[in-house]
Design a protein around this motif. Sequence first.
Motif, PDB file in Angstrom:
ATOM      1  N   TRP A 688      13.855 -20.620  -3.548  1.00 54.55           N
ATOM      2  CA  TRP A 688      12.432 -20.130  -4.044  1.00 54.55           C
ATOM      3  C   TRP A 688      12.490 -18.977  -5.258  1.00 54.55           C
ATOM      4  CZ3 TRP A 688       7.579 -21.348  -1.582  1.00 54.55           C
ATOM      5  CH2 TRP A 688       7.807 -22.204  -0.472  1.00 54.55           C
ATOM      6  N   PHE A 689      11.473 -19.254  -5.853  1.00 56.51           N
ATOM      7  CA  PHE A 689      11.170 -18.000  -6.844  1.00 56.51           C
ATOM      8  C   PHE A 689       9.830 -17.850  -6.966  1.00 56.51           C
ATOM      9  CE2 PHE A 689      10.569 -15.771 -10.813  1.00 56.51           C
ATOM     10  CZ  PHE A 689      11.073 -14.720 -10.604  1.00 56.51           C
ATOM     11  N   MET A 690       9.326 -16.637  -6.741  1.00 53.09           N
ATOM     12  CA  MET A 690       7.914 -16.487  -6.854  1.00 53.09           C
ATOM     13  C   MET A 690       7.928 -15.435  -8.109  1.00 53.09           C
ATOM     14  SD  MET A 690       6.206 -18.090  -4.395  1.00 53.09           S
ATOM     15  CE  MET A 690       4.623 -17.578  -4.651  1.00 53.09           C
ATOM     16  N   GLY A 691       7.045 -15.493  -9.105  1.00 56.41           N
ATOM     17  CA  GLY A 691       7.100 -14.806 -10.306  1.00 56.41           C
ATOM     18  C   GLY A 691       5.597 -14.533 -10.794  1.00 56.41           C
ATOM     19  N   MET A 692       5.335 -13.306 -11.208  1.00 57.74           N
ATOM     20  CA  MET A 692       3.989 -13.120 -11.728  1.00 57.74           C
ATOM     21  C   MET A 692       4.000 -12.048 -12.814  1.00 57.74           C
ATOM     22  SD  MET A 692       2.451 -11.331  -8.210  1.00 57.74           S
ATOM     23  CE  MET A 692       3.294  -9.708  -7.471  1.00 57.74           C
ATOM     24  N   VAL A 693       3.123 -12.168 -13.731  1.00 56.76           N
ATOM     25  CA  VAL A 693       2.474 -11.300 -14.628  1.00 56.76           C
ATOM     26  C   VAL A 693       1.123 -10.839 -14.495  1.00 56.76           C
ATOM     27  CG1 VAL A 693       4.293 -12.130 -16.262  1.00 56.76           C
ATOM     28  CG2 VAL A 693       2.128 -13.184 -16.096  1.00 56.76           C
ATOM     29  N   PRO A 694       0.507 -10.037 -15.184  1.00 59.17           N
ATOM     30  CA  PRO A 694      -0.968  -9.428 -14.553  1.00 59.17           C
ATOM     31  C   PRO A 694      -1.962 -10.882 -14.541  1.00 59.17           C
ATOM     32  CG  PRO A 694       0.027  -7.940 -16.025  1.00 59.17           C
ATOM     33  CD  PRO A 694       0.855  -9.252 -16.106  1.00 59.17           C
ATOM     34  N   ASN A 695      -1.815 -11.791 -15.410  1.00 67.78           N
ATOM     35  CA  ASN A 695      -2.727 -12.746 -15.221  1.00 67.78           C
ATOM     36  C   ASN A 695      -2.398 -14.055 -14.794  1.00 67.78           C
ATOM     37  OD1 ASN A 695      -1.600 -13.385 -17.670  1.00 67.78           O
ATOM     38  ND2 ASN A 695      -3.500 -13.798 -18.661  1.00 67.78           N
ATOM     39  N   LEU A 696      -1.234 -14.268 -14.292  1.00 66.21           N
ATOM     40  CA  LEU A 696      -0.592 -15.519 -13.899  1.00 66.21           C
ATOM     41  C   LEU A 696       0.594 -15.358 -12.776  1.00 66.21           C
ATOM     42  CD1 LEU A 696      -1.020 -18.611 -14.767  1.00 66.21           C
ATOM     43  CD2 LEU A 696       1.022 -18.219 -16.151  1.00 66.21           C
ATOM     44  N   VAL A 697       0.070 -15.943 -11.700  1.00 68.36           N
ATOM     45  CA  VAL A 697       1.270 -16.167 -10.633  1.00 68.36           C
ATOM     46  C   VAL A 697       1.739 -17.350 -10.246  1.00 68.36           C
ATOM     47  CG1 VAL A 697       1.451 -15.518  -8.220  1.00 68.36           C
ATOM     48  CG2 VAL A 697       0.143 -14.078  -9.352  1.00 68.36           C
ATOM     49  N   THR A 698       3.128 -17.875 -10.406  1.00 70.50           N
ATOM     50  CA  THR A 698       3.678 -19.112  -9.989  1.00 70.50           C
ATOM     51  C   THR A 698       4.682 -19.025  -9.271  1.00 70.50           C
ATOM     52  OG1 THR A 698       3.285 -19.568 -12.569  1.00 70.50           O
ATOM     53  CG2 THR A 698       4.793 -20.711 -11.482  1.00 70.50           C
ATOM     54  N   GLY A 699       4.780 -20.044  -8.226  1.00 68.72           N
ATOM     55  CA  GLY A 699       5.596 -20.308  -6.976  1.00 68.72           C
ATOM     56  C   GLY A 699       6.364 -21.456  -7.262  1.00 68.72           C
ATOM     57  N   VAL A 700       7.770 -21.494  -7.095  1.00 71.03           N
ATOM     58  CA  VAL A 700       8.363 -22.692  -7.246  1.00 71.03           C
ATOM     59  C   VAL A 700       9.727 -22.969  -6.118  1.00 71.03           C
ATOM     60  CG1 VAL A 700      10.077 -24.077  -8.775  1.00 71.03           C
ATOM     61  CG2 VAL A 700       8.638 -22.499  -9.822  1.00 71.03           C
ATOM     62  N   TYR A 735       4.345 -18.652 -23.125  1.00 73.73           N
ATOM     63  CA  TYR A 735       4.182 -17.650 -24.030  1.00 73.73           C
ATOM     64  C   TYR A 735       4.214 -18.282 -25.552  1.00 73.73           C
ATOM     65  CZ  TYR A 735       4.396 -13.751 -20.514  1.00 73.73           C
ATOM     66  OH  TYR A 735       4.368 -12.795 -19.665  1.00 73.73           O
ATOM     67  N   ALA A 736       4.994 -19.415 -25.602  1.00 75.56           N
ATOM     68  CA  ALA A 736       5.039 -19.794 -26.926  1.00 75.56           C
ATOM     69  C   ALA A 736       3.565 -20.468 -27.455  1.00 75.56           C
ATOM     70  CB  ALA A 736       6.133 -21.036 -27.206  1.00 75.56           C
ATOM     71  N   ASP A 737       2.870 -20.721 -26.555  1.00 71.92           N
ATOM     72  CA  ASP A 737       1.498 -21.264 -26.825  1.00 71.92           C
ATOM     73  C   ASP A 737       0.504 -20.173 -26.791  1.00 71.92           C
ATOM     74  OD1 ASP A 737      -0.899 -22.320 -27.033  1.00 71.92           O
ATOM     75  OD2 ASP A 737      -0.563 -24.224 -25.780  1.00 71.92           O
ATOM     76  N   GLU A 738       0.401 -19.342 -27.903  1.00 66.96           N
ATOM     77  CA  GLU A 738      -0.609 -18.166 -27.886  1.00 66.96           C
ATOM     78  C   GLU A 738      -1.841 -18.499 -27.507  1.00 66.96           C
ATOM     79  OE1 GLU A 738       0.185 -16.338 -31.918  1.00 66.96           O
ATOM     80  OE2 GLU A 738       2.201 -16.047 -31.577  1.00 66.96           O
ATOM     81  N   ALA A 739      -2.462 -19.505 -27.687  1.00 60.94           N
ATOM     82  CA  ALA A 739      -3.850 -19.816 -27.345  1.00 60.94           C
ATOM     83  C   ALA A 739      -4.115 -19.651 -25.753  1.00 60.94           C
ATOM     84  CB  ALA A 739      -4.174 -21.218 -27.543  1.00 60.94           C
ATOM     85  N   LEU A 740      -2.923 -19.646 -25.026  1.00 61.57           N
ATOM     86  CA  LEU A 740      -3.251 -19.473 -23.687  1.00 61.57           C
ATOM     87  C   LEU A 740      -3.453 -18.105 -23.108  1.00 61.57           C
ATOM     88  CD1 LEU A 740      -0.344 -21.887 -22.368  1.00 61.57           C
ATOM     89  CD2 LEU A 740      -2.839 -22.603 -22.149  1.00 61.57           C
ATOM     90  N   ASN A 741      -3.214 -17.076 -24.014  1.00 66.50           N
ATOM     91  CA  ASN A 741      -3.133 -15.954 -23.739  1.00 66.50           C
ATOM     92  C   ASN A 741      -2.613 -15.113 -22.456  1.00 66.50           C
ATOM     93  OD1 ASN A 741      -5.018 -15.098 -26.001  1.00 66.50           O
ATOM     94  ND2 ASN A 741      -6.427 -16.141 -24.860  1.00 66.50           N
ATOM     95  N   ILE A 742      -1.228 -15.585 -22.234  1.00 73.03           N
ATOM     96  CA  ILE A 742      -0.567 -14.998 -21.029  1.00 73.03           C
ATOM     97  C   ILE A 742      -0.116 -13.600 -21.203  1.00 73.03           C
ATOM     98  CG2 ILE A 742       1.214 -15.616 -19.354  1.00 73.03           C
ATOM     99  CD1 ILE A 742      -0.915 -17.740 -19.469  1.00 73.03           C
ATOM    100  N   SER A 743      -0.574 -12.906 -20.377  1.00 71.94           N
ATOM    101  CA  SER A 743      -0.383 -11.378 -20.582  1.00 71.94           C
ATOM    102  C   SER A 743       1.112 -11.064 -20.717  1.00 71.94           C
ATOM    103  CB  SER A 743      -0.908 -10.781 -19.288  1.00 71.94           C
ATOM    104  OG  SER A 743      -0.709  -9.291 -19.413  1.00 71.94           O
TER     105      SER A 743
END
Length: 781
Positions: A688-700, A735-743
């Motif tokens: 498992w890996f659970m990772g998060m930044v202020p506006n996106l949480v992702t689990g795998v 992050y490479a897609d700046e239009a997504l505005n990932i924090s």
Amino acid sequence: MAKAKKETKVEQGFSKYVRWFWILFLGGILAVGVLFLLASSGAFGEMPDHTQLENPKTNLATEIISSDGKTLGKFYFNDNRTPVSYDELSEYLVEALIATEDARFYDHSGIDARGTLRAAVKLGSGGGASTISQQLAKQLFHGEGSKNIVERVLQKLKEWVIAIRLERQYTKEEIIAQYFNIYDFLNNADGIRSASRIYFGKEPKDLELKEAAMLVGMFKNSSLFNPRRRPELVKERRNVVLAQMYKYDFIDEKLKDSLQQTDLDLNYSPESHREGIATYFRGYLDGFMKDWMKKNPKPDGTKYNLYNDGLKIYTTIDSRMQTYAEQAVQQHMPRLQAEFFHQNTPKRNPTAPFLDLTLGAIDTLMWRSMRQSERWRHMKYDLKKSNKKIEESFEKPVQMSVFAWKDGQPTEIDTIMKPVDSMRYYKSFLRTGMMSMDPQTGHVKAWVGGMNYRHFQYDMVKQGKRQIGSTFKPLVYSSAIDQLHFSPCDEFPDTPFCIEANKYGNPEEWCPRNSNGENDYGGTRTLKNALANSVNTITARLIDKVGPQTVVNLARKLGIDSEMLPVPSIALGTPDISVYEMVGAYATFANQGVYTKPVMVTSIEDKNGTLLYQFKPETRDVLSAETAYVTVKLMEGVTQSGSGARLRGKGREAYRADYREIITGYPYEFTNPIAGKTGTTQNQSDGWFMGMVPNLVTGVWVGAEDRAAHFASITYGQGAAMALPIWGLYMKSCYADEALNISTAEFVEPENLSIKVDCSEVEEGDVEDNEKEELPDDLEF
């Protein structure tokens, strides 16, 4: 006198002919009028009434729309049709249609008198006379013509009447749009929107001239002019359309000649339930919609039809992020799978793909899998076969197509194999589940339930539940922070620890060990260091202080509904929980302690745009903003100095070349704040890996169908090698897609923070992870 009589006689004879001419002419007009009246009244068969003309009955596919306005897929049974308006058509489509099918379309009122007269004089040898309105009438209301001459004449009369009515009911532009929308272009391409997307991967508005000409050419006979089966014939037909466009001055000769030399340049993109983007999400959505339709009938009391009623489902999925997620899975999984196969050759593992199982146990596992298979269900309940006959069928070789990775891409291999052998073959594949969500809104942005929906249909986001290992530990730490006001900088002894028998209902004494046994103890560790290095004994100390029931209660508030026994061992992640539940729980920490239930559908509309459903956010306060923030700061330590440190580009550089290839993208070199936690279960069955930044949480999650199929060592079997690379690849693309505005910002610190989170003055000790980054060995076992 005789001459005068003769002239009078001639005049009388001429008058007779004139009279007969007018009798026949007016009689013909009267006869035609009577025939029209009879046809209109339904004397020659049922005719559509005003209501039917206003709302022609056509089956419309339900469309699934992403948050960024893209079509993710459709639900349909036979007709994959989504109507478009005239304004959504390329001008080339309209011009090609007019030039090829009805050059005087704008000059008649449904019937082309000149064309009809020409066809009658030449007995059809000079081309037909059906206008676009007539052809639309034919497709909408009475289909193919009869071979009987009388019936054909009567059908033509009905066609004329309906065409005239259509011209009165609709504008010319609306008739053209309907004509494009109704036609079947084959290969599940019903209507121009599906045809444009399937043959060229475009919307109708974006079609180029030669693409529009090809599709219009198919109107002649799509079964004959099928671009997948007869590309050369279709090219010839397309060139005829281009010639017609030149003839009627829509294009010049130079452009016509140049385009006629080009290939079709198809970009065939089939739209089926098992292909395309977000297939696993669409599988979930199918069940969601069926439940919704049971509870929400139409105004007249009848039920909506998911496959025919043309609903529009607006979802939270972002098509760009969904694509990045699927690409990350397809980039990492074939490399990880190649290593798994490498370790499970017959020489290295005679019981491949299983470990630690006797031959008898493997036989039992396979027998149980047979009984649970769709093949068994079908033969048992649909074909009424005996158990003996069914078991025998599993031993008979049959022709089949099986899944395989080839050059890093999913493919199919045609082979002959026993069904029981194919089951064992599929059990050797590692699978994955991944979900990404905005913690503030609850909007799910990406959903990948597996590697290939055609061959692995079980969804590992919401359906599948697996043991979660150390990814559960932040819930234990959070309970301790909430109840006892602990700080990440508080220190605890890193020594063996036991919880006595019968405490918390535990029948035996529980003494968890750290991963390296007796050699992995000594000194003290801060809570931040302990979580970063997944120290089991300190986690056990914490759950003993707050009690297992407190942790279970918190998990319930965080949206985890799976079964959890309130026993001490849950501290190490013994429950089976879904990716969906874990992402929702972790999102609460990123959202300052407020749980927001994951949202997948924002609204539903009918084919007329009437709003049928609007989601209402479900939120609840679970933790204080301070507790949530402190827990996040603890998890930041995982990516700074623990099992997630490779996200920073830190760690050993002596990895064998093929190992670096498998943990694709390492070092990732992220510099922004990232909170997360890896998880590895017993025997390396689940990563498992659970990772998060202020506006996106992702689990795998990554693992095999059966827990007995796993890596032999933690080198490849840990969450940091199995699951974390998918997260890293996905986030690099986001992050490479700046239009997504990932924090890339810091997590929001609450006002009046009273708990110390800066542990820089505290000795952190040696950075040794219980989910270790071991150097690869020779992999012999």
